[in-house]
Design an enzyme around this catalytic site. Structure first.
Site, PDB file in Angstrom:
ATOM      1  N   ASP A  44       4.448   3.152   6.396  1.00 24.02           N
ATOM      2  CA  ASP A  44       3.857   2.844   7.695  1.00 24.02           C
ATOM      3  C   ASP A  44       4.829   2.167   8.639  1.00 24.02           C
ATOM      4  O   ASP A  44       5.879   1.648   8.230  1.00 24.02           O
ATOM      5  CB  ASP A  44       2.673   1.894   7.520  1.00 24.02           C
ATOM      6  CG  ASP A  44       3.138   0.469   7.201  1.00 24.02           C
ATOM      7  OD1 ASP A  44       3.940   0.304   6.267  1.00 24.02           O
ATOM      8  OD2 ASP A  44       2.733  -0.468   7.915  1.00 24.02           O
ATOM      9  N   PHE A 102      14.572   4.162   9.906  1.00 21.02           N
ATOM     10  CA  PHE A 102      13.209   3.767   9.568  1.00 21.02           C
ATOM     11  C   PHE A 102      12.353   5.013   9.418  1.00 21.02           C
ATOM     12  O   PHE A 102      12.257   5.824  10.339  1.00 21.02           O
ATOM     13  CB  PHE A 102      12.609   2.828  10.614  1.00 21.02           C
ATOM     14  CG  PHE A 102      11.463   2.049  10.048  1.00 21.02           C
ATOM     15  CD1 PHE A 102      11.676   0.880   9.333  1.00 21.02           C
ATOM     16  CD2 PHE A 102      10.165   2.513  10.191  1.00 21.02           C
ATOM     17  CE1 PHE A 102      10.607   0.178   8.767  1.00 21.02           C
ATOM     18  CE2 PHE A 102       9.090   1.817   9.628  1.00 21.02           C
ATOM     19  CZ  PHE A 102       9.318   0.651   8.926  1.00 21.02           C
ATOM     20  N   VAL A 103      11.761   5.167   8.240  1.00 24.13           N
ATOM     21  CA  VAL A 103      10.984   6.367   7.948  1.00 24.13           C
ATOM     22  C   VAL A 103       9.508   6.015   7.767  1.00 24.13           C
ATOM     23  O   VAL A 103       9.160   4.902   7.374  1.00 24.13           O
ATOM     24  CB  VAL A 103      11.524   7.104   6.701  1.00 24.13           C
ATOM     25  CG1 VAL A 103      12.935   7.595   6.947  1.00 24.13           C
ATOM     26  CG2 VAL A 103      11.469   6.227   5.452  1.00 24.13           C
ATOM     27  N   ASP A 121      15.134  -0.577   0.131  1.00 24.77           N
ATOM     28  CA  ASP A 121      15.992  -0.713   1.314  1.00 24.77           C
ATOM     29  C   ASP A 121      17.071  -1.739   0.956  1.00 24.77           C
ATOM     30  O   ASP A 121      18.018  -1.423   0.239  1.00 24.77           O
ATOM     31  CB  ASP A 121      15.100  -1.105   2.495  1.00 24.77           C
ATOM     32  CG  ASP A 121      15.820  -1.109   3.827  1.00 24.77           C
ATOM     33  OD1 ASP A 121      17.046  -1.034   3.851  1.00 24.77           O
ATOM     34  OD2 ASP A 121      15.140  -1.196   4.874  1.00 24.77           O
ATOM     35  N   GLU A 170       7.608   1.997  -6.444  1.00 25.29           N
ATOM     36  CA  GLU A 170       7.842   1.611  -5.044  1.00 25.29           C
ATOM     37  C   GLU A 170       7.951   2.851  -4.176  1.00 25.29           C
ATOM     38  O   GLU A 170       8.361   3.915  -4.644  1.00 25.29           O
ATOM     39  CB  GLU A 170       9.158   0.819  -4.947  1.00 25.29           C
ATOM     40  CG  GLU A 170       8.976  -0.679  -4.832  1.00 25.29           C
ATOM     41  CD  GLU A 170       8.453  -1.133  -3.479  1.00 25.29           C
ATOM     42  OE1 GLU A 170       7.753  -0.367  -2.785  1.00 25.29           O
ATOM     43  OE2 GLU A 170       8.739  -2.272  -3.102  1.00 25.29           O
ATOM     44  N   ASP A 171       7.629   2.688  -2.915  1.00 24.58           N
ATOM     45  CA  ASP A 171       7.819   3.784  -1.967  1.00 24.58           C
ATOM     46  C   ASP A 171       9.285   3.868  -1.557  1.00 24.58           C
ATOM     47  O   ASP A 171       9.870   4.947  -1.516  1.00 24.58           O
ATOM     48  CB  ASP A 171       6.913   3.624  -0.743  1.00 24.58           C
ATOM     49  CG  ASP A 171       6.924   2.217  -0.150  1.00 24.58           C
ATOM     50  OD1 ASP A 171       7.689   1.346  -0.640  1.00 24.58           O
ATOM     51  OD2 ASP A 171       6.164   1.974   0.801  1.00 24.58           O
ATOM     52  N   ILE A 172       9.885   2.721  -1.250  1.00 24.51           N
ATOM     53  CA  ILE A 172      11.250   2.751  -0.714  1.00 24.51           C
ATOM     54  C   ILE A 172      12.008   1.487  -1.091  1.00 24.51           C
ATOM     55  O   ILE A 172      11.462   0.389  -1.052  1.00 24.51           O
ATOM     56  CB  ILE A 172      11.217   2.959   0.823  1.00 24.51           C
ATOM     57  CG1 ILE A 172      12.617   3.135   1.401  1.00 24.51           C
ATOM     58  CG2 ILE A 172      10.468   1.850   1.535  1.00 24.51           C
ATOM     59  CD1 ILE A 172      12.614   3.742   2.802  1.00 24.51           C
ATOM     60  N   GLY A 219      16.539  -4.230  -1.000  1.00 23.44           N
ATOM     61  CA  GLY A 219      16.250  -4.721  -2.354  1.00 23.44           C
ATOM     62  C   GLY A 219      15.654  -6.112  -2.360  1.00 23.44           C
ATOM     63  O   GLY A 219      15.347  -6.659  -3.422  1.00 23.44           O
ATOM     64  N   ARG A 273       0.746   6.159   7.876  1.00 23.35           N
ATOM     65  CA  ARG A 273       0.600   6.366   6.420  1.00 23.35           C
ATOM     66  C   ARG A 273      -0.090   7.695   6.149  1.00 23.35           C
ATOM     67  O   ARG A 273       0.061   8.269   5.078  1.00 23.35           O
ATOM     68  CB  ARG A 273      -0.282   5.261   5.815  1.00 23.35           C
ATOM     69  CG  ARG A 273       0.307   3.860   5.881  1.00 23.35           C
ATOM     70  CD  ARG A 273      -0.511   2.931   4.970  1.00 23.35           C
ATOM     71  NE  ARG A 273      -0.268   1.525   5.226  1.00 23.35           N
ATOM     72  CZ  ARG A 273       0.723   0.816   4.712  1.00 23.35           C
ATOM     73  NH1 ARG A 273       1.593   1.409   3.923  1.00 23.35           N
ATOM     74  NH2 ARG A 273       0.851  -0.460   4.996  1.00 23.35           N
ATOM     75  N   LYS A 282       0.822  -1.191   0.000  1.00 21.06           N
ATOM     76  CA  LYS A 282       0.000   0.000   0.000  1.00 21.06           C
ATOM     77  C   LYS A 282       0.863   1.252   0.000  1.00 21.06           C
ATOM     78  O   LYS A 282       0.427   2.326  -0.379  1.00 21.06           O
ATOM     79  CB  LYS A 282      -0.860   0.068   1.273  1.00 21.06           C
ATOM     80  CG  LYS A 282      -1.667  -1.119   1.597  1.00 21.06           C
ATOM     81  CD  LYS A 282      -2.354  -0.851   2.970  1.00 21.06           C
ATOM     82  CE  LYS A 282      -2.938  -2.091   3.520  1.00 21.06           C
ATOM     83  NZ  LYS A 282      -3.374  -1.925   4.922  1.00 21.06           N
TER      84      LYS A 282
HETATM   85  P1  XMP Z   1      13.560  -4.092   0.984  1.00 19.98           P
HETATM   86  O1  XMP Z   1      14.545  -4.277   2.112  1.00 19.98           O
HETATM   87  O2  XMP Z   1      12.876  -5.349   0.621  1.00 19.98           O
HETATM   88  O3  XMP Z   1      12.466  -3.145   1.618  1.00 19.98           O
HETATM   89  O4  XMP Z   1      14.161  -3.355  -0.172  1.00 19.98           O
HETATM   90  C1  XMP Z   1      11.498  -2.584   0.829  1.00 19.98           C
HETATM   91  C2  XMP Z   1      10.136  -2.658   1.478  1.00 19.98           C
HETATM   92  O5  XMP Z   1      10.222  -2.648   2.896  1.00 19.98           O
HETATM   93  C3  XMP Z   1       9.479  -1.615   3.445  1.00 19.98           C
HETATM   94  N1  XMP Z   1      10.404  -0.667   4.095  1.00 19.98           N
HETATM   95  C4  XMP Z   1      10.052   0.380   4.834  1.00 19.98           C
HETATM   96  N2  XMP Z   1       8.831   0.824   5.175  1.00 19.98           N
HETATM   97  N3  XMP Z   1       9.838   2.588   6.376  1.00 19.98           N
HETATM   98  C5  XMP Z   1       8.744   1.933   5.946  1.00 19.98           C
HETATM   99  O6  XMP Z   1       7.656   2.370   6.268  1.00 19.98           O
HETATM  100  C6  XMP Z   1      11.091   2.201   6.084  1.00 19.98           C
HETATM  101  O7  XMP Z   1      12.053   2.849   6.501  1.00 19.98           O
HETATM  102  C7  XMP Z   1      11.200   1.018   5.268  1.00 19.98           C
HETATM  103  N4  XMP Z   1      12.244   0.355   4.772  1.00 19.98           N
HETATM  104  C8  XMP Z   1      11.745  -0.666   4.059  1.00 19.98           C
HETATM  105  C9  XMP Z   1       8.695  -1.028   2.325  1.00 19.98           C
HETATM  106  O8  XMP Z   1       7.402  -1.575   2.343  1.00 19.98           O
HETATM  107  C10 XMP Z   1       9.380  -1.444   1.069  1.00 19.98           C
HETATM  108  O9  XMP Z   1       8.481  -1.756   0.034  1.00 19.98           O
HETATM  109 MG    MG Z   2       6.358  -1.141   0.115  1.00 23.52          MG
END
Ligand code: XMP
Ligand code: MG
Length: 211
Positions: free
Chosen positions: A184, A177-178, A127, A123-125, A129, A190, A66
Protein backbone atom coordinates in the site's frame (compact mmCIF):
# COMPACT_ATOMS: atom_id res chain seq x y z
CA UNK A 1 17.93 -20.07 -5.21
CA UNK A 2 18.62 -16.53 -6.35
CA UNK A 3 15.70 -14.15 -6.73
CA UNK A 4 14.29 -13.33 -10.15
CA UNK A 5 15.79 -10.00 -11.15
CA UNK A 6 13.36 -7.32 -12.32
CA UNK A 7 15.65 -4.90 -14.22
CA UNK A 8 15.82 -1.16 -13.65
CA UNK A 9 14.66 -0.46 -17.18
CA UNK A 10 11.17 -1.19 -18.47
CA UNK A 11 10.70 -4.91 -19.21
CA UNK A 12 7.32 -4.98 -20.86
CA UNK A 13 5.56 -1.84 -21.97
CA UNK A 14 2.22 -2.04 -20.24
CA UNK A 15 -0.64 -2.08 -22.68
CA UNK A 16 -4.27 -1.37 -21.92
CA UNK A 17 -4.97 -5.09 -21.40
CA UNK A 18 -2.66 -4.99 -18.37
CA UNK A 19 -4.53 -2.14 -16.74
CA UNK A 20 -6.56 -4.28 -14.38
CA UNK A 21 -7.33 -2.06 -11.39
CA UNK A 22 -10.18 0.05 -10.07
CA UNK A 23 -10.82 2.83 -12.60
CA UNK A 24 -10.32 5.57 -10.00
CA UNK A 25 -6.60 4.61 -9.91
CA UNK A 26 -6.01 5.63 -13.56
CA UNK A 27 -2.71 7.52 -13.81
CA UNK A 28 -1.59 6.56 -10.28
CA UNK A 29 1.12 4.13 -11.47
CA UNK A 30 4.17 4.66 -13.61
CA UNK A 31 5.29 1.13 -14.52
CA UNK A 32 3.89 -2.38 -14.38
CA UNK A 33 6.58 -4.31 -12.54
CA UNK A 34 5.35 -7.86 -11.85
CA UNK A 35 2.15 -9.55 -12.97
CA UNK A 36 0.20 -11.80 -10.64
CA UNK A 37 0.85 -14.80 -12.90
CA UNK A 38 4.62 -14.36 -12.42
CA UNK A 39 4.11 -13.99 -8.68
CA UNK A 40 2.08 -17.20 -8.48
CA UNK A 41 4.65 -19.19 -10.44
CA UNK A 42 7.49 -17.86 -8.30
CA UNK A 43 5.49 -18.57 -5.14
CA UNK A 44 5.14 -22.22 -6.19
CA UNK A 45 8.94 -22.43 -6.57
CA UNK A 46 9.46 -20.86 -3.14
CA UNK A 47 7.03 -23.38 -1.63
CA UNK A 48 9.10 -26.20 -3.13
CA UNK A 49 12.25 -24.79 -1.53
CA UNK A 50 10.48 -24.53 1.82
CA UNK A 51 9.10 -28.05 1.52
CA UNK A 52 12.60 -29.42 0.83
CA UNK A 53 13.98 -27.58 3.86
CA UNK A 54 11.09 -28.29 6.28
CA UNK A 55 10.03 -31.79 5.20
CA UNK A 56 8.97 -33.76 8.29
CA UNK A 57 8.66 -30.55 10.33
CA UNK A 58 5.68 -28.30 11.05
CA UNK A 59 6.98 -24.77 10.70
CA UNK A 60 4.97 -21.76 11.84
CA UNK A 61 4.27 -19.61 8.79
CA UNK A 62 4.09 -16.13 10.28
CA UNK A 63 2.27 -13.51 8.24
CA UNK A 64 3.43 -9.93 8.72
CA UNK A 65 0.20 -7.95 8.33
CA UNK A 66 -1.20 -6.41 6.30
CA UNK A 67 0.89 -6.20 3.13
CA UNK A 68 1.99 -9.85 3.05
CA UNK A 69 -1.54 -11.26 3.06
CA UNK A 70 -1.95 -12.09 -0.68
CA UNK A 71 1.54 -13.62 -0.83
CA UNK A 72 0.86 -15.52 2.41
CA UNK A 73 -2.39 -17.04 1.13
CA UNK A 74 -0.84 -18.17 -2.13
CA UNK A 75 2.24 -19.54 -0.39
CA UNK A 76 0.07 -21.59 2.00
CA UNK A 77 -1.93 -22.99 -0.91
CA UNK A 78 1.27 -23.96 -2.70
CA UNK A 79 2.48 -25.70 0.49
CA UNK A 80 -0.85 -27.55 0.71
CA UNK A 81 -0.35 -28.82 -2.84
CA UNK A 82 3.01 -30.23 -1.67
CA UNK A 83 1.40 -31.82 1.46
CA UNK A 84 3.64 -29.73 3.72
CA UNK A 85 2.25 -29.40 7.27
CA UNK A 86 2.40 -26.01 9.00
CA UNK A 87 0.94 -23.75 11.68
CA UNK A 88 -0.44 -20.30 10.90
CA UNK A 89 0.31 -17.17 12.94
CA UNK A 90 0.01 -13.44 12.36
CA UNK A 91 1.80 -10.36 13.58
CA UNK A 92 1.01 -6.73 12.88
CA UNK A 93 3.98 -4.43 12.51
CA UNK A 94 4.11 -0.80 11.44
CA UNK A 95 7.20 1.00 10.21
CA UNK A 96 6.35 3.10 7.20
CA UNK A 97 4.66 6.47 7.23
CA UNK A 98 3.94 7.35 3.62
CA UNK A 99 7.11 6.82 1.56
CA UNK A 100 9.51 7.03 4.48
CA UNK A 101 10.52 4.25 6.81
CA UNK A 102 10.22 5.72 10.29
CA UNK A 103 13.13 3.65 11.59
CA UNK A 104 10.94 2.57 14.47
CA UNK A 105 8.70 -0.42 14.37
CA UNK A 106 5.70 -1.12 16.49
CA UNK A 107 4.21 -4.55 17.08
CA UNK A 108 0.49 -3.96 17.33
CA UNK A 109 -1.26 -6.57 19.47
CA UNK A 110 0.15 -9.74 20.98
CA UNK A 111 3.38 -11.47 19.99
CA UNK A 112 2.39 -15.11 19.32
CA UNK A 113 3.88 -17.88 21.44
CA UNK A 114 6.33 -19.66 19.16
CA UNK A 115 8.22 -21.61 21.79
CA UNK A 116 10.30 -24.40 20.27
CA UNK A 117 8.87 -23.78 16.82
CA UNK A 118 10.61 -23.33 13.46
CA UNK A 119 9.33 -19.99 12.24
CA UNK A 120 9.17 -18.68 8.69
CA UNK A 121 8.45 -14.96 8.61
CA UNK A 122 6.49 -14.09 5.46
CA UNK A 123 7.10 -10.51 4.33
CA UNK A 124 5.88 -8.58 1.34
CA UNK A 125 9.04 -6.55 0.84
CA UNK A 126 12.52 -6.22 2.30
CA UNK A 127 13.78 -2.67 1.88
CA UNK A 128 16.36 -1.39 4.37
CA UNK A 129 15.76 -4.38 6.64
CA UNK A 130 14.91 -2.09 9.55
CA UNK A 131 11.55 -3.74 10.21
CA UNK A 132 12.95 -7.25 10.38
CA UNK A 133 16.06 -6.21 12.29
CA UNK A 134 13.68 -5.09 15.05
CA UNK A 135 11.12 -7.87 14.70
CA UNK A 136 13.49 -10.85 14.73
CA UNK A 137 15.01 -10.06 18.17
CA UNK A 138 11.48 -9.53 19.56
CA UNK A 139 10.48 -12.96 18.29
CA UNK A 140 13.70 -14.54 19.57
CA UNK A 141 13.29 -13.06 23.05
CA UNK A 142 9.53 -12.90 23.63
CA UNK A 143 8.28 -15.85 21.60
CA UNK A 144 11.20 -18.27 22.15
CA UNK A 145 11.19 -19.60 18.59
CA UNK A 146 13.80 -22.31 17.99
CA UNK A 147 14.64 -21.14 14.47
CA UNK A 148 13.67 -18.13 12.36
CA UNK A 149 14.00 -17.65 8.61
CA UNK A 150 12.62 -14.97 6.32
CA UNK A 151 10.62 -15.53 3.14
CA UNK A 152 9.97 -12.29 1.30
CA UNK A 153 8.20 -11.79 -2.00
CA UNK A 154 10.29 -8.76 -2.93
CA UNK A 155 13.67 -7.33 -2.06
CA UNK A 156 14.78 -3.84 -3.11
CA UNK A 157 18.18 -3.23 -4.68
CA UNK A 158 19.27 -0.39 -2.42
CA UNK A 159 22.72 1.19 -2.30
CA UNK A 160 23.49 0.42 1.35
CA UNK A 161 23.61 -3.14 2.69
CA UNK A 162 20.31 -4.45 4.02
CA UNK A 163 20.26 -5.01 7.79
CA UNK A 164 18.75 -8.48 7.43
CA UNK A 165 19.25 -11.21 4.86
CA UNK A 166 16.28 -13.26 3.70
CA UNK A 167 16.87 -16.92 2.87
CA UNK A 168 13.86 -17.16 0.53
CA UNK A 169 13.33 -14.29 -1.90
CA UNK A 170 10.88 -14.00 -4.79
CA UNK A 171 12.04 -11.02 -6.83
CA UNK A 172 14.79 -8.41 -6.69
CA UNK A 173 13.30 -5.07 -7.74
CA UNK A 174 14.58 -1.55 -8.47
CA UNK A 175 14.75 0.86 -5.56
CA UNK A 176 11.36 2.47 -6.23
CA UNK A 177 8.21 2.66 -4.16
CA UNK A 178 5.94 -0.15 -5.29
CA UNK A 179 2.29 -0.88 -4.60
CA UNK A 180 -0.29 -3.56 -5.36
CA UNK A 181 -0.74 -7.23 -4.43
CA UNK A 182 -1.17 -6.20 -0.78
CA UNK A 183 1.43 -3.41 -0.81
CA UNK A 184 0.00 0.00 0.00
CA UNK A 185 0.71 3.67 -0.02
CA UNK A 186 -1.14 5.11 2.96
CA UNK A 187 -3.59 2.19 2.81
CA UNK A 188 -4.40 2.65 -0.90
CA UNK A 189 -3.56 0.25 -3.75
CA UNK A 190 -3.53 -3.01 -1.77
CA UNK A 191 -6.52 -3.99 -3.90
CA UNK A 192 -4.62 -4.55 -7.16
CA UNK A 193 -3.71 -7.89 -8.73
CA UNK A 194 -0.22 -6.88 -9.98
CA UNK A 195 2.76 -4.95 -8.58
CA UNK A 196 3.36 -1.46 -10.00
CA UNK A 197 5.70 1.45 -9.36
CA UNK A 198 3.66 4.34 -7.99
CA UNK A 199 3.48 7.64 -9.94
CA UNK A 200 3.51 11.18 -8.57
CA UNK A 201 -0.26 11.35 -9.12
CA UNK A 202 -0.59 8.19 -7.02
CA UNK A 203 1.53 9.71 -4.27
CA UNK A 204 -0.41 12.97 -4.35
CA UNK A 205 -3.81 11.28 -4.30
CA UNK A 206 -6.09 12.24 -1.42
CA UNK A 207 -7.92 9.03 -0.38
CA UNK A 208 -10.96 11.19 0.44
CA UNK A 209 -11.25 12.00 -3.28
CA UNK A 210 -11.83 8.29 -4.09
CA UNK A 211 -15.16 6.44 -3.85
P1 XMP B 1 12.28 -1.98 5.71
O1 XMP B 1 12.98 -0.74 5.20
O2 XMP B 1 11.99 -1.91 7.15
O3 XMP B 1 10.89 -1.93 4.96
O4 XMP B 1 12.97 -3.23 5.28
C1 XMP B 1 10.04 -3.01 5.01
C2 XMP B 1 8.61 -2.58 5.24
O5 XMP B 1 8.35 -1.29 4.72
C3 XMP B 1 7.30 -1.30 3.83
N1 XMP B 1 7.81 -0.95 2.49
C4 XMP B 1 7.08 -0.74 1.40
N2 XMP B 1 5.75 -0.78 1.24
N3 XMP B 1 6.04 -0.25 -1.04
C5 XMP B 1 5.24 -0.53 0.01
O6 XMP B 1 4.04 -0.57 -0.18
C6 XMP B 1 7.37 -0.18 -0.96
O7 XMP B 1 8.05 0.08 -1.96
C7 XMP B 1 7.93 -0.44 0.35
N4 XMP B 1 9.18 -0.48 0.81
C8 XMP B 1 9.09 -0.80 2.11
C9 XMP B 1 6.70 -2.66 3.91
O8 XMP B 1 5.58 -2.61 4.77
C10 XMP B 1 7.74 -3.54 4.52
O9 XMP B 1 7.20 -4.48 5.41
MG1 MG C 1 5.04 -4.95 5.45
Amino acid sequence: MDPIIIPDEETYPSDTADRVYPPEYEGHFSRLLIKREEILSRTASLAELLHNDYRGKRPVILCVLKGSTPFYINLLEALQDLTQGYYMEYIRVKSYDGLETTGRIKVEGAVPNLEGKDVIIVEDILDTGTTLSHLIPILEEQSKASSIEVCTLLTKRISEPQKVKAKYVGFSIPSKFVIGYGLDYNELYRDIRDVWIISQKGIDCDPKSLP
